[in-house]
Scaffold this motif. Structure first.
Motif, PDB file in Angstrom:
ATOM      1  N   PHE A  27       5.304  12.994  -2.518  1.00 25.09           N
ATOM      2  CA  PHE A  27       4.123  13.558  -1.666  1.00 25.09           C
ATOM      3  C   PHE A  27       4.527  13.464  -0.124  1.00 25.09           C
ATOM      4  N   GLU A  28       5.276  12.717   0.431  1.00 23.04           N
ATOM      5  CA  GLU A  28       5.849  12.611   1.781  1.00 23.04           C
ATOM      6  C   GLU A  28       4.471  12.269   2.756  1.00 23.04           C
ATOM      7  N   PHE A  29       4.226  11.033   2.290  1.00 19.70           N
ATOM      8  CA  PHE A  29       3.156  10.481   2.763  1.00 19.70           C
ATOM      9  C   PHE A  29       3.423   9.891   4.236  1.00 19.70           C
ATOM     10  N   PRO A  30       2.406   9.725   5.248  1.00 18.15           N
ATOM     11  CA  PRO A  30       2.806   9.254   6.567  1.00 18.15           C
ATOM     12  C   PRO A  30       3.640   8.073   6.635  1.00 18.15           C
ATOM     13  N   ASP A  31       4.198   7.741   8.020  1.00 19.70           N
ATOM     14  CA  ASP A  31       4.806   6.525   8.024  1.00 19.70           C
ATOM     15  C   ASP A  31       4.111   5.185   8.075  1.00 19.70           C
ATOM     16  N   PHE A  32       2.753   5.423   8.362  1.00 19.41           N
ATOM     17  CA  PHE A  32       1.676   4.401   8.352  1.00 19.41           C
ATOM     18  C   PHE A  32       1.265   3.807   6.957  1.00 19.41           C
ATOM     19  N   TYR A  33       1.580   4.688   5.808  1.00 20.35           N
ATOM     20  CA  TYR A  33       1.434   4.710   4.410  1.00 20.35           C
ATOM     21  C   TYR A  33       1.519   3.184   4.210  1.00 20.35           C
ATOM     22  N   GLY A  34       0.211   2.534   3.711  1.00 16.64           N
ATOM     23  CA  GLY A  34       0.029   1.285   3.207  1.00 16.64           C
ATOM     24  C   GLY A  34       0.735   0.711   2.132  1.00 16.64           C
ATOM     25  N   ARG A  35       1.159   1.504   1.098  1.00 20.35           N
ATOM     26  CA  ARG A  35       1.981   1.299   0.030  1.00 20.35           C
ATOM     27  C   ARG A  35       1.258   0.139  -0.833  1.00 20.35           C
ATOM     28  N   ASN A  36      -0.263   0.504  -1.120  1.00 18.97           N
ATOM     29  CA  ASN A  36      -1.070  -0.065  -1.976  1.00 18.97           C
ATOM     30  C   ASN A  36      -2.010   0.969  -2.416  1.00 18.97           C
ATOM     31  N   MET A  37      -2.842   0.812  -3.579  1.00 18.99           N
ATOM     32  CA  MET A  37      -3.706   1.810  -4.060  1.00 18.99           C
ATOM     33  C   MET A  37      -4.794   2.257  -3.157  1.00 18.99           C
ATOM     34  N   ASP A  38      -5.321   1.418  -2.281  1.00 20.70           N
ATOM     35  CA  ASP A  38      -6.221   2.115  -1.428  1.00 20.70           C
ATOM     36  C   ASP A  38      -5.781   3.037  -0.526  1.00 20.70           C
ATOM     37  N   ALA A  39      -4.586   2.764  -0.203  1.00 22.99           N
ATOM     38  CA  ALA A  39      -3.788   3.657   0.698  1.00 22.99           C
ATOM     39  C   ALA A  39      -3.513   4.797  -0.038  1.00 22.99           C
ATOM     40  N   TRP A  40      -3.205   5.127  -1.345  1.00 20.07           N
ATOM     41  CA  TRP A  40      -2.682   6.045  -2.088  1.00 20.07           C
ATOM     42  C   TRP A  40      -4.057   6.711  -2.227  1.00 20.07           C
ATOM     43  N   ILE A  41      -5.131   6.218  -2.577  1.00 23.25           N
ATOM     44  CA  ILE A  41      -6.443   6.997  -2.871  1.00 23.25           C
ATOM     45  C   ILE A  41      -6.606   7.749  -1.405  1.00 23.25           C
ATOM     46  N   ASP A  42      -6.697   7.222  -0.385  1.00 21.14           N
ATOM     47  CA  ASP A  42      -6.789   7.775   0.849  1.00 21.14           C
ATOM     48  C   ASP A  42      -6.074   8.932   1.032  1.00 21.14           C
ATOM     49  N   CYS A  43      -4.737   8.759   0.765  1.00 20.17           N
ATOM     50  CA  CYS A  43      -3.860   9.874   1.117  1.00 20.17           C
ATOM     51  C   CYS A  43      -4.118  11.226  -0.076  1.00 20.17           C
ATOM     52  N   MET A  44      -4.472  10.804  -1.088  1.00 17.86           N
ATOM     53  CA  MET A  44      -4.596  11.725  -2.215  1.00 17.86           C
ATOM     54  C   MET A  44      -6.023  12.584  -2.287  1.00 17.86           C
ATOM     55  N   THR A  45      -7.168  11.623  -1.595  1.00 21.79           N
ATOM     56  CA  THR A  45      -8.341  12.343  -1.356  1.00 21.79           C
ATOM     57  C   THR A  45      -8.285  13.422  -0.382  1.00 21.79           C
ATOM     58  N   SER A  46      -7.190  13.462   0.588  1.00 23.92           N
ATOM     59  CA  SER A  46      -7.102  14.465   1.549  1.00 23.92           C
ATOM     60  C   SER A  46      -6.017  15.331   1.165  1.00 23.92           C
ATOM     61  N   ILE A  47      -5.602  15.492  -0.198  1.00 24.92           N
ATOM     62  CA  ILE A  47      -4.408  16.440  -0.569  1.00 24.92           C
ATOM     63  C   ILE A  47      -4.773  17.891  -0.088  1.00 24.92           C
ATOM     64  N   ASP A  48      -5.947  18.327   0.122  1.00 24.86           N
ATOM     65  CA  ASP A  48      -6.313  19.643   0.243  1.00 24.86           C
ATOM     66  C   ASP A  48      -6.747  20.018   1.915  1.00 24.86           C
ATOM     67  N   THR A  49      -6.483  18.909   2.701  1.00 25.82           N
ATOM     68  CA  THR A  49      -6.540  18.965   4.197  1.00 25.82           C
ATOM     69  C   THR A  49      -5.419  18.580   4.981  1.00 25.82           C
ATOM     70  N   PRO A  50      -4.639  19.627   5.246  1.00 26.82           N
ATOM     71  CA  PRO A  50      -3.409  19.163   5.913  1.00 26.82           C
ATOM     72  C   PRO A  50      -3.675  18.521   7.363  1.00 26.82           C
ATOM     73  N   ASP A  51      -4.617  18.831   7.935  1.00 25.57           N
ATOM     74  CA  ASP A  51      -4.532  18.475   9.345  1.00 25.57           C
ATOM     75  C   ASP A  51      -5.151  17.049   9.252  1.00 25.57           C
ATOM     76  N   ASP A  52      -5.395  16.301   8.055  1.00 23.19           N
ATOM     77  CA  ASP A  52      -5.726  14.912   7.896  1.00 23.19           C
ATOM     78  C   ASP A  52      -4.472  14.216   8.196  1.00 23.19           C
ATOM     79  N   GLY A  53      -3.092  14.803   8.019  1.00 23.50           N
ATOM     80  CA  GLY A  53      -1.791  14.139   8.091  1.00 23.50           C
ATOM     81  C   GLY A  53      -1.320  13.263   7.222  1.00 23.50           C
ATOM     82  N   LEU A  54      -1.984  13.037   6.083  1.00 26.52           N
ATOM     83  CA  LEU A  54      -1.888  12.183   5.047  1.00 26.52           C
ATOM     84  C   LEU A  54      -0.956  12.384   3.856  1.00 26.52           C
TER      85      LEU A  54
END
Length: 115
Positions: A27-54
């Motif tokens: 998924f090529e998460f951003p460098d600040f990806y927190g490597r926990n399930m809360d961060a995973w959820i945040d990144c995946m919630t924005s999977i259809d909004t590229p401007d979020d940068g997640l």
């Protein structure tokens, strides 16, 4: 990049570090990806909004991204918590979006051989 299918090789998941490594690889998460399930959820919630940068990959706005879990049987026994995390957190992403007036965005595809 717009995609409708992302493949995760569950054979690469041995512990939480490798879990996040594998999802980050795909998924090529951003460098600040927190490597926990809360961060995973945040990144995946924005999977259809590229401007979020997640995420480096996205599905169309209003579409679905299917996560195909290859080698899912490797997540049995002492690794079952990783399968449960994927299924529970995928469901939570979709629930969160619905609660906020949106539509679900993720689906899972896998085959478990229970033999």
């Amino acid at each position: 990049m717009l995609v409708s299918l992302a493949r995760i090789d569950c054979a690469n998941i041995k512990d939480w570090d490798s879990f996040h490594d594998e999802f980050n690889r795909v998924f090529e998460f951003p460098d600040f990806y927190g490597r926990n399930m809360d961060a995973w959820i945040d990144c995946m919630t924005s999977i259809d909004t590229p401007d979020d940068g997640l995420s480096g990959i996205h599905c169309e706005r209003g579409g679905f991204l299917t996560i195909e879990l290859d080698n899912v049987n490797t997540l049995n026994g002492d690794r079952s918590e990783y399968f449960e995390a994927i299924t529970d957190c995928t469901a939570f992403v979709n629930w969160r979006r619905i609660e906020n007036g949106g539509k679900p965005v993720l689906s899972l595809s896998y085959y478990r051989d229970d033999d």
